[in-house]
Design an enzyme around this catalytic site. Structure first.
Site, mmCIF file in Angstrom:
data_model
loop_
_atom_site.group_PDB
_atom_site.id
_atom_site.type_symbol
_atom_site.label_atom_id
_atom_site.label_comp_id
_atom_site.label_asym_id
_atom_site.label_seq_id
_atom_site.Cartn_x
_atom_site.Cartn_y
_atom_site.Cartn_z
ATOM 1 N N HIS A 214 0.852 -1.547 -0.123
ATOM 2 C CA HIS A 214 -0.003 -0.094 0.140
ATOM 3 C C HIS A 214 0.783 1.269 -0.149
ATOM 4 C CE1 HIS A 214 -2.994 2.901 1.452
ATOM 5 N NE2 HIS A 214 -3.843 1.987 1.209
ATOM 6 N N ARG B 38 -7.012 9.806 -0.031
ATOM 7 C CA ARG B 38 -6.725 10.496 -1.293
ATOM 8 C C ARG B 38 -7.909 10.749 -2.121
ATOM 9 N NH1 ARG B 38 -3.456 6.103 -3.265
ATOM 10 N NH2 ARG B 38 -3.470 5.052 -1.199
#
Ligand code: FAD
Ligand code: NAG
Ligand code: NAG
Ligand code: NAG
Length: 497
Positions: free
Chosen positions: A281, A304
């Site tokens: 990740h 995000r």
């Protein structure tokens, strides 16, 4: 002539016969066909989904074995949410989606690996999985985020204070606990109990062996076992074997994530697939108080998805489409940012804060992000405060994004200047999820090296299984896989009784 009294007797008699023939109670039928409980290994969302479906829908008794002292595995940490295409939440928020579009996003992300039939099932049943959580467990799941690699907002979470993994795990484990209190024969939960082996005879599951809280070896007789024991992201031994290039990276996984199920099932002849496919990740938080810790708190992808951007510490500039798939964003950090540090800044606006307030407050409390100003933050970068303001403004206002990011929500305030408030954290790529695992089919049966079901009564669901995500998992699809295939295992057990 039939008297009125006789008519009443006749009606009562007919009602009685009707009741005998068509009584809805399936539990008595069940217990005669199934003398032993189903054993579930692992209390993450896969195990809890299988367990609730077996107990509540089919009245089939279960024993849940969990090696940790607390329930919930990595599932309880999930912070972005669960995917669903064509859900009532999407309809309410005017998001047009289709199962086919979700399937295509999944296949594209999987990079040609995995098993298409499982991916199709995941997409097809995503909406009913979300509906099940909403209807059976009273979960709202009324908000959406669009995560990397998704062409629509389809990752669901609830308005309110609880993060999605915690909220969902709590609801499903509370449901099992309360049934267990009313009816201990229906649900037995043993924690601190580690499954070590299975007994398979004549092609059929016969028993499971575990080590209990006192270190004693115990056996439970059963003809049905569902492995829901999770991934292997915390095991340096298994990373060394399957993805040695990643063993030096920190991880977001709990210490229980050691691939026990994969090892036990492989030893019995199970077919392990895509084991080298380990998801890194892109954004684990670097805790300023413990920069070198091997365990990292995840900076949820929703940060995000809901508007956060990434800046390169050595240039002070953006360097990637932050909503590309996880593998691509990770590669960009590793290639573009200072390689000895392997880190980037995650920068968020005031409106990201407002939209994701509960999570943001938690990150602030943990000092994983700080509330600062453009001019203060510019001190940490090789560019001036004016250049930083311009960088943030260009991102917020440009017609075409420099890096092809198509979704720009909660951008920085118009006229952003040196005094504007921003939120900043430091992130680094982390081992997060293991896509590979034991091969299953669409019935969640464990498949052996010869391509046939390994044993009658042997199932797997969740991260322990392989084939659903191929080479790269989409955010939100792991919780989904747990619900879809956990319930499928329960349905398969029921259908073969
Ligand atoms: C920080 C973080 C955030 C995440 N956020 C998201 C998200 O927003 N959306 C999403 O879809 N996914 C997310 N994921 C991924 C997802 O949470 C997990 O991959 C997924 O929930 C796995 O569920 P599971 O039930 O298969 O395994 P787990 O939830 O890991 O549960 C497995 C359980 O099995 C037990 N166990 C293991 N071996 C044995 C044994 N031998 N005997 C008995 N018990 C055993 C373990 O102790 C554990 O409790 C996140 C993961 C992490 C780490
Ligand atoms: C698990 O074990 C601990 C002791 O280690 C106990 O306090 C706890 O209540 C147990 N049960 C559950 C369901 O967590
Ligand atoms: C998924 O749904 C499509 C369209 O309804 C159907 O044709 C297909 O067989 C389904 N696939 C699986 C694996 O369930
Ligand atoms: C840093 O993290 C490691 C691993 O999680 C932990 O063992 C250690 O105690 C931490 N140190 C501090 C100062 O918090």
């Amino acid at each position: 002539m039939i008297s009125r009294r006789h008519k009443i007797y006749l009606a009562l008699f007919c009602a009685f016969i009707f009741f005998i023939l068509y009584r809805p109670n399936t539990s008595t039928q069940m217990s005669s066909k199934l003398s032993l409980p189903v054993v579930i290994v692992g209390s993450g969302l896969a195990g809890l989904s299988a367990g609730n479906q077996l107990v509540s829908k089919y009245k089939i008794p279960i024993v849940l074995l969990e090696k940790a002292s607390t329930l919930g595995g990595n599932s309880i940490k999930a912070s972005s949410g669960i995917n669903g295409a064509v859900t009532s939440t999407q309809k309410a928020l005017n998001v047009e989606d289709s199962t086919d579009l979700f399937y295509q996003d999944t296949v594209k992300s999987a990079l040609g690996l995995g098993i298409p039939a499982l991916q199709e099932k995941l997409s097809n049943e995503s909406s009913s999985a979300v509906t099940w959580l909403q209807q059976e467990f009273d979960l709202k799941l009324d908000l959406l985020a669009q995560l990397g690699g998704h062409s629509r907002p389809r990752t669901h979470r609830s308005s309110g204070k609880l993060p999605p993994g915690f909220e969902i795990v709590k609801a499903l484990s509370d449901a099992l606990k309360s049934i267990s209190e009313e009816n201990p024969d229906m649900v037995t939960i043993y924690n601190n109990s580690k499954v070590v082996d299975l007994d398979i005879e004549k092609g059929k599951v016969q028993a499971v062996q575990y080590v209990d809280e006192n270190g004693e070896s115990k056996v439970i007789k059963t003809n049905h076992i569902v492995f829901c024991s999770g991934g292997f992201g915390y095991s340096t031994e298994m990373l060394e074997k399957y993805a040695p290039q990643l063993r030096h990276l920190p991880t977001t996984n709990g210490a229980q994530t050691t691939g026990d199920g994969q090892k036990i099932l492989e030893k019995l002849g199970g077919d392990l697939i895509d084991m080298t496919q380990v998801q890194v990740h892109p954004t684990g938080f670097i805790d300023p108080a413990n920069r070198s810790s091997n365990w990292k708190f995840l900076a949820a992808e929703a940060l995000r998805g809901l508007g956060g951007i990434l800046l390169n510490p050595s240039t002070g500039r953006r360097f990637v489409n932050e909503l590309d798939t996880r593998d691509k964003v990770t590669a960009a950090i590793q290639e573009d940012c200072p390689q000895d540090e392997n880190r980037a800044y995650l920068v968020m606006s005031e409106s990201v804060y407002a939209e994701y307030k509960n999570n943001m407050d938690f990150y602030l409390f943990k000092k994983l992000i700080k509330k600062t100003t453009v001019s203060d933050f510019a001190q940490e970068l090789p560019i001036s405060e004016d250049d930083l303001s311009k960088e943030l403004e260009t991102y917020s206002t440009a017609k075409e994004d420099t890096f092809g990011r198509s979704l720009r929500v909660n951008t920085f305030e118009s006229g952003i200047s040196k005094d504007s408030t921003i939120y900043v954290g430091e992130i680094t790529p982390v081992v997060h999820f293991t896509m590979g695992g034991v091969r299953i089919n669409e019935n969640a049966e464990v498949i052996g090296k010869n391509g046939e079901a390994l044993a009658e009564g042997l199932y797997a669901a969740g991260e322990v299984s392989g084939g659903v995500h191929g080479g790269n998992r989409l955010g939100g699809s792991s919780l989904l896989e747990c619900v879809v295939f956990g319930r499928t295992a329960a349905n398969s057990i029921m259908s073969k009784l």
